[in-house]
Scaffold this motif. Structure first.
Motif, PDB file in Angstrom:
ATOM      1  N   GLY A   1      66.193 -44.651  69.286  1.00 35.09           N
ATOM      2  CA  GLY A   1      65.163 -43.997  70.071  1.00 35.09           C
ATOM      3  C   GLY A   1      64.719 -42.722  69.389  1.00 35.09           C
ATOM      4  N   PRO A   2      63.873 -41.938  70.055  1.00 36.37           N
ATOM      5  CA  PRO A   2      63.365 -40.705  69.434  1.00 36.37           C
ATOM      6  C   PRO A   2      64.452 -39.687  69.138  1.00 36.37           C
ATOM      7  CG  PRO A   2      62.743 -40.843  71.759  1.00 36.37           C
ATOM      8  CD  PRO A   2      63.287 -42.165  71.384  1.00 36.37           C
ATOM      9  N   ASP A   3      65.578 -39.770  69.836  1.00 38.28           N
ATOM     10  CA  ASP A   3      66.672 -38.827  69.602  1.00 38.28           C
ATOM     11  C   ASP A   3      67.770 -39.421  68.727  1.00 38.28           C
ATOM     12  OD1 ASP A   3      65.367 -36.962  71.112  1.00 38.28           O
ATOM     13  OD2 ASP A   3      66.470 -37.378  72.943  1.00 38.28           O
ATOM     14  N   GLY A   4      67.435 -40.427  67.953  1.00 35.33           N
ATOM     15  CA  GLY A   4      68.409 -41.024  67.044  1.00 35.33           C
ATOM     16  C   GLY A   4      69.009 -42.299  67.600  1.00 35.33           C
ATOM     17  N   ALA A   5      70.128 -42.691  67.008  1.00 33.21           N
ATOM     18  CA  ALA A   5      70.742 -43.972  67.362  1.00 33.21           C
ATOM     19  C   ALA A   5      72.215 -43.801  67.696  1.00 33.21           C
ATOM     20  CB  ALA A   5      70.562 -44.969  66.216  1.00 33.21           C
ATOM     21  N   ASP A   6      72.545 -42.659  68.314  1.00 28.86           N
ATOM     22  CA  ASP A   6      73.944 -42.381  68.652  1.00 28.86           C
ATOM     23  C   ASP A   6      74.132 -42.340  70.156  1.00 28.86           C
ATOM     24  OD1 ASP A   6      74.823 -41.940  65.943  1.00 28.86           O
ATOM     25  OD2 ASP A   6      73.750 -40.021  66.022  1.00 28.86           O
ATOM     26  N   ALA A   7      75.280 -42.838  70.592  1.00 31.62           N
ATOM     27  CA  ALA A   7      75.735 -42.645  71.969  1.00 31.62           C
ATOM     28  C   ALA A   7      76.871 -41.637  71.925  1.00 31.62           C
ATOM     29  CB  ALA A   7      76.214 -43.964  72.574  1.00 31.62           C
ATOM     30  N   VAL A   8      76.828 -40.657  72.831  1.00 30.40           N
ATOM     31  CA  VAL A   8      77.833 -39.597  72.847  1.00 30.40           C
ATOM     32  C   VAL A   8      78.502 -39.568  74.215  1.00 30.40           C
ATOM     33  CG1 VAL A   8      78.231 -37.110  72.638  1.00 30.40           C
ATOM     34  CG2 VAL A   8      76.556 -38.226  71.156  1.00 30.40           C
ATOM     35  N   ALA A   9      79.822 -39.485  74.206  1.00 28.16           N
ATOM     36  CA  ALA A   9      80.575 -39.406  75.459  1.00 28.16           C
ATOM     37  C   ALA A   9      81.770 -38.490  75.270  1.00 28.16           C
ATOM     38  CB  ALA A   9      81.030 -40.791  75.905  1.00 28.16           C
ATOM     39  N   PHE A  10      81.982 -37.611  76.265  1.00 28.94           N
ATOM     40  CA  PHE A  10      83.160 -36.764  76.270  1.00 28.94           C
ATOM     41  C   PHE A  10      84.302 -37.525  76.944  1.00 28.94           C
ATOM     42  CE2 PHE A  10      80.029 -33.015  76.674  1.00 28.94           C
ATOM     43  CZ  PHE A  10      79.813 -33.023  75.302  1.00 28.94           C
ATOM     44  N   THR A  11      85.423 -37.731  76.222  1.00 26.23           N
ATOM     45  CA  THR A  11      86.560 -38.470  76.769  1.00 26.23           C
ATOM     46  C   THR A  11      87.812 -37.598  76.693  1.00 26.23           C
ATOM     47  OG1 THR A  11      87.158 -39.473  74.654  1.00 26.23           O
ATOM     48  CG2 THR A  11      85.552 -40.656  76.021  1.00 26.23           C
ATOM     49  N   VAL A  12      88.774 -37.918  77.545  1.00 26.02           N
ATOM     50  CA  VAL A  12      90.023 -37.152  77.557  1.00 26.02           C
ATOM     51  C   VAL A  12      91.209 -38.099  77.719  1.00 26.02           C
ATOM     52  CG1 VAL A  12      88.944 -35.100  78.535  1.00 26.02           C
ATOM     53  CG2 VAL A  12      89.948 -36.798  80.061  1.00 26.02           C
ATOM     54  N   ALA A  13      92.325 -37.653  77.200  1.00 28.05           N
ATOM     55  CA  ALA A  13      93.631 -38.283  77.473  1.00 28.05           C
ATOM     56  C   ALA A  13      94.539 -37.138  77.898  1.00 28.05           C
ATOM     57  CB  ALA A  13      94.166 -38.981  76.242  1.00 28.05           C
ATOM     58  N   THR A  14      95.011 -37.180  79.131  1.00 25.54           N
ATOM     59  CA  THR A  14      95.763 -36.035  79.659  1.00 25.54           C
ATOM     60  C   THR A  14      97.171 -35.939  79.096  1.00 25.54           C
ATOM     61  OG1 THR A  14      96.343 -37.391  81.575  1.00 25.54           O
ATOM     62  CG2 THR A  14      94.427 -35.945  81.779  1.00 25.54           C
ATOM     63  N   ASN A  15      97.673 -37.054  78.555  1.00 28.80           N
ATOM     64  CA  ASN A  15      99.010 -37.036  77.974  1.00 28.80           C
ATOM     65  C   ASN A  15      98.998 -37.783  76.647  1.00 28.80           C
ATOM     66  OD1 ASN A  15     100.674 -35.791  80.200  1.00 28.80           O
ATOM     67  ND2 ASN A  15      99.772 -37.515  81.326  1.00 28.80           N
ATOM     68  N   PRO A  16      99.806 -37.362  75.679  1.00 27.52           N
ATOM     69  CA  PRO A  16      99.859 -38.054  74.385  1.00 27.52           C
ATOM     70  C   PRO A  16     100.219 -39.531  74.581  1.00 27.52           C
ATOM     71  CG  PRO A  16     101.024 -35.969  74.275  1.00 27.52           C
ATOM     72  CD  PRO A  16     100.706 -36.194  75.718  1.00 27.52           C
ATOM     73  N   GLY A  17      99.528 -40.371  73.881  1.00 26.09           N
ATOM     74  CA  GLY A  17      99.789 -41.796  73.980  1.00 26.09           C
ATOM     75  C   GLY A  17      99.040 -42.484  75.099  1.00 26.09           C
ATOM     76  N   ALA A  18      98.521 -41.708  76.055  1.00 32.32           N
ATOM     77  CA  ALA A  18      97.769 -42.306  77.163  1.00 32.32           C
ATOM     78  C   ALA A  18      96.370 -42.677  76.677  1.00 32.32           C
ATOM     79  CB  ALA A  18      97.687 -41.327  78.324  1.00 32.32           C
ATOM     80  N   PRO A  19      95.789 -43.726  77.243  1.00 31.08           N
ATOM     81  CA  PRO A  19      94.439 -44.116  76.812  1.00 31.08           C
ATOM     82  C   PRO A  19      93.411 -43.055  77.205  1.00 31.08           C
ATOM     83  CG  PRO A  19      95.098 -45.365  78.765  1.00 31.08           C
ATOM     84  CD  PRO A  19      96.307 -44.611  78.312  1.00 31.08           C
ATOM     85  N   ALA A  20      92.431 -42.893  76.355  1.00 28.62           N
ATOM     86  CA  ALA A  20      91.349 -41.937  76.644  1.00 28.62           C
ATOM     87  C   ALA A  20      90.311 -42.596  77.543  1.00 28.62           C
ATOM     88  CB  ALA A  20      90.707 -41.467  75.345  1.00 28.62           C
ATOM     89  N   GLY A  21      89.624 -41.758  78.304  1.00 29.45           N
ATOM     90  CA  GLY A  21      88.587 -42.279  79.188  1.00 29.45           C
ATOM     91  C   GLY A  21      87.653 -41.172  79.612  1.00 29.45           C
ATOM     92  N   PRO A  22      86.640 -41.494  80.439  1.00 29.45           N
ATOM     93  CA  PRO A  22      85.684 -40.484  80.887  1.00 29.45           C
ATOM     94  C   PRO A  22      86.384 -39.368  81.655  1.00 29.45           C
ATOM     95  CG  PRO A  22      84.907 -42.702  81.411  1.00 29.45           C
ATOM     96  CD  PRO A  22      86.321 -42.836  80.970  1.00 29.45           C
ATOM     97  N   LEU A  23      85.820 -38.170  81.594  1.00 29.44           N
ATOM     98  CA  LEU A  23      86.411 -37.011  82.245  1.00 29.44           C
ATOM     99  C   LEU A  23      86.721 -37.261  83.720  1.00 29.44           C
ATOM    100  CD1 LEU A  23      84.325 -33.992  80.884  1.00 29.44           C
ATOM    101  CD2 LEU A  23      86.789 -34.242  80.764  1.00 29.44           C
ATOM    102  N   ASN A  24      85.716 -37.742  84.452  1.00 25.09           N
ATOM    103  CA  ASN A  24      85.882 -37.858  85.894  1.00 25.09           C
ATOM    104  C   ASN A  24      86.717 -39.066  86.295  1.00 25.09           C
ATOM    105  OD1 ASN A  24      83.911 -39.585  84.992  1.00 25.09           O
ATOM    106  ND2 ASN A  24      82.609 -39.391  86.793  1.00 25.09           N
TER     107      ASN A  24
END
Length: 549
Positions: free
Chosen positions: A401-424
């Motif tokens: 699109g006009p703003d490029g071809a990237d999707a950006v998402a902020f993800t977190v894993a609250t503990n080491p080894g835990a899967p990352a996912g959306p903040l909320n």
């Protein structure tokens, strides 16, 4: 910056006037005292969608007035200009809600729509809370936040320009292909029509000329016999011969008439001259009436051919030449069509290549900014007692699109080894508050003209963590204005300005009030937050210690 908020007859507020200051403004009070009502009232005057029923029971209408300070160059000025509203160093928003639900708004004493209010609010206030789905928790805005963090304005502008050029090239090619297909569908007609027109080669005005010549030649056939009879009557055996005889007879008789016939002879001589001129003119006219049957037939055939071709193509006879030029141009475009398509395909390929290059530059900057943001977040999370949490800015391939071809998402894993996912989805309430605050600290550039509001973003944290939260809020407020609704004494103690929200019941009427606290009152309020209903000397001592920093 928000300078004042005046609330009348809204929910459980009778009359309330607040004067806010730059820096960190904290609002405290017991649960249910009405802190959220202040935000509801502010959201109402800013055009936000919130509660349906806001008017205080028994009141005919509720009203909120908010006054903002607008420094030169503030983004709100552009919104005001676009809406045709007056602008200056002060912005006054006023909105009224009747008991029947009708809402009316004014901006600098001029009527305005809710849409204008919301456009202004985007430049004036930024609200963050645990249900902050309009801000940092909304994945749709993560790419924009990362671009702001990376200062990608130039790269974005170049990518958008490349996208527009690519889209224009694509549109031009599609249009040319469509035109070529349409012309191919009428190719046989074009070639036959051009051949037919070229063969006839009509000239402008020729139809009128041929029509006049035809009528003239047709008329000549009808009158030639009469003109010939007239010539016979005038010359030779006709009038000219008789007049000649008469003149000769009179001249023979003139000697015996002793001059009596001279006038008649003179008049007859003059008549002979005029008659001669008439005979000559009639002879000339008769010669002109000689019509070649082949010429008449040729004129009629060409006239009829021109008229038939004009009827066939639905144009005037004099417009056949221009019509032929148009057909020749369409035929030439058809013949050159493939060459034009090749040029347009090459232009589109070049535009695609340029867009891909600019999008790649933008993507590279985003990946680098993502790593920098992740490192900054790691540094911010440690003091907030989340040193084991992992924050990652995921940059992946997305729709072009006009703003490029990237999707950006902020993800977190609250503990080491835990899967990352959306903040909320991953973080708990307390964790989420700290993630949001850390993100805001990392992403916020200095913008003293915008008011940041944090609604109980410190919920679920205490002790040293709450102190760290408060210090980061205070840091955000150093160059601007921050409003915090808080239950944390550590956060409240770091405020530059402190208000206490209280609920009062008189008879069967409940009202909410807000009081600005003097230093001594702040000690008691923070002591209450520490100790609860019973404020002890120990609690006051602890409160003084917190206030002392």
């Amino acid at each position: 910056m928000l300078r004042s908020l005046d609330i009348r007859d809204m929910l459980i507020i009778d009359r309330l006037e607040l004067a806010f200051q730059p820096g960190l403004n904290v609002l405290t009070g017991e649960t249910g005292a009405g802190k959220s009502i202040l935000l509801d009232a502010l959201g109402f005057v800013l055009g936000w969608r919130g509660r349906a029923e806001l008017v205080r029971a028994g009141a005919p209408q509720g009203e909120v007035v908010a006054v903002f300070e607008l420094p030169p160059g503030h983004a709100a000025r552009a919104v005001l200009d676009e809406a045709g509203l007056p602008s200056g160093d002060e912005l006054i928003l006023r909105r009224v809600n009747t008991a029947e639900g009708r809402k009316t708004a004014w901006v600098n004493d001029r009527r305005a729509s809710g849409e204008v209010l919301r456009a202004l609010s985007d430049t004036l206030v930024e609200l963050h809370g645990q249900q902050d789905d309009r801000g940092l928790l909304n994945p749709r805005g993560h790419r924009q936040l990362l671009d702001a963090y990376a200062a990608n304005e130039v790269a974005l502008s170049e990518t958008r320009a490349a996208w527009r050029a690519r889209a224009a090239a694509e549109k031009a090619l599609a249009a040319a292909e469509t035109r070529l297909e349409e012309m191919r569908a009428e190719e046989d007609f074009l070639r036959h029509a051009v051949s037919e027109l070229d063969a006839l080669d009509p000239r402008p005005g020729e139809e009128a000329e041929l029509d006049a010549a035809r009528r003239r030649m047709q008329g000549a056939e009808r009158i030639r016999e009469d003109v010939a009879r007239a010539l016979a009557a005038l010359s030779g055996e006709g009038a000219e011969g008789r007049m000649t005889d008469a003149l000769r007879w009179l001249e023979d008789a003139a000697e015996g008439a002793e001059g009596g016939l001279d006038p008649a002879i003179d008049a007859l001589g003059r008549a002979m001259i005029e008659l001669g001129e008439a005979v000559h003119a009639v002879e000339t006219g008769l010669a002109a009436l000689d019509v070649d049957p082949a010429a008449l037939e040729a004129a009629e055939e060409r006239l009829f051919a021109i008229r038939a071709l004009a009827r066939k193509h639905g144009v005037l006879p004099d417009d056949l030449g221009g019509f032929a030029e148009d057909l020749r141009a369409r035929l030439a475009a058809l013949d050159a069509g493939e060459g034009n398509l090749a040029d347009l395909r090459a232009a589109l390929e070049a535009a695609e290549t340029h867009y891909a290059a600019t999008a790649e530059v933008l993507s590279t900057r985003r990946h680098a900014a993502a790593r920098a943001l992740d490192a900054a977040m790691t540094a911010e999370l440690a003091p907030l007692k989340m040193e084991r949490a992992v924050f990652e800015t995921a940059v992946s391939g997305g729709e072009r699109g006009p703003d490029g071809a990237d999707a950006v998402a902020f993800t977190v894993a609250t503990n080491p080894g835990a899967p990352a996912g959306p903040l909320n989805k991953i973080a708990s309430g307390g964790e989420l508050s700290r993630f949001l605050l850390a993100l805001k600290v990392c992403l916020t550039a200095s913008n003293p003209a915008q008011t940041l509001i944090f609604d109980e973003i410190d919920r679920g944290v205490g002790g040293a963590t709450a102190d760290a939260v408060g210090r980061r809020l205070a840091a955000l407020a150093e160059d601007g204005q921050v409003l915090v609704v808080t239950h944390s004494p550590q956060v409240a103690a770091l405020g530059a300005h402190h208000w206490r929200v209280e609920k009062q019941v008189e008879g069967e009427v409940t009202t909410s009030t807000v009081a600005a606290l003097a230093p001594a009152d702040r000690v008691d309020e923070i002591a209450r937050m520490l100790a609860g209903d019973t404020v002890t000397d120990e609690a006051r001592a602890a409160a003084r210690k917190l206030l002392a920093g």
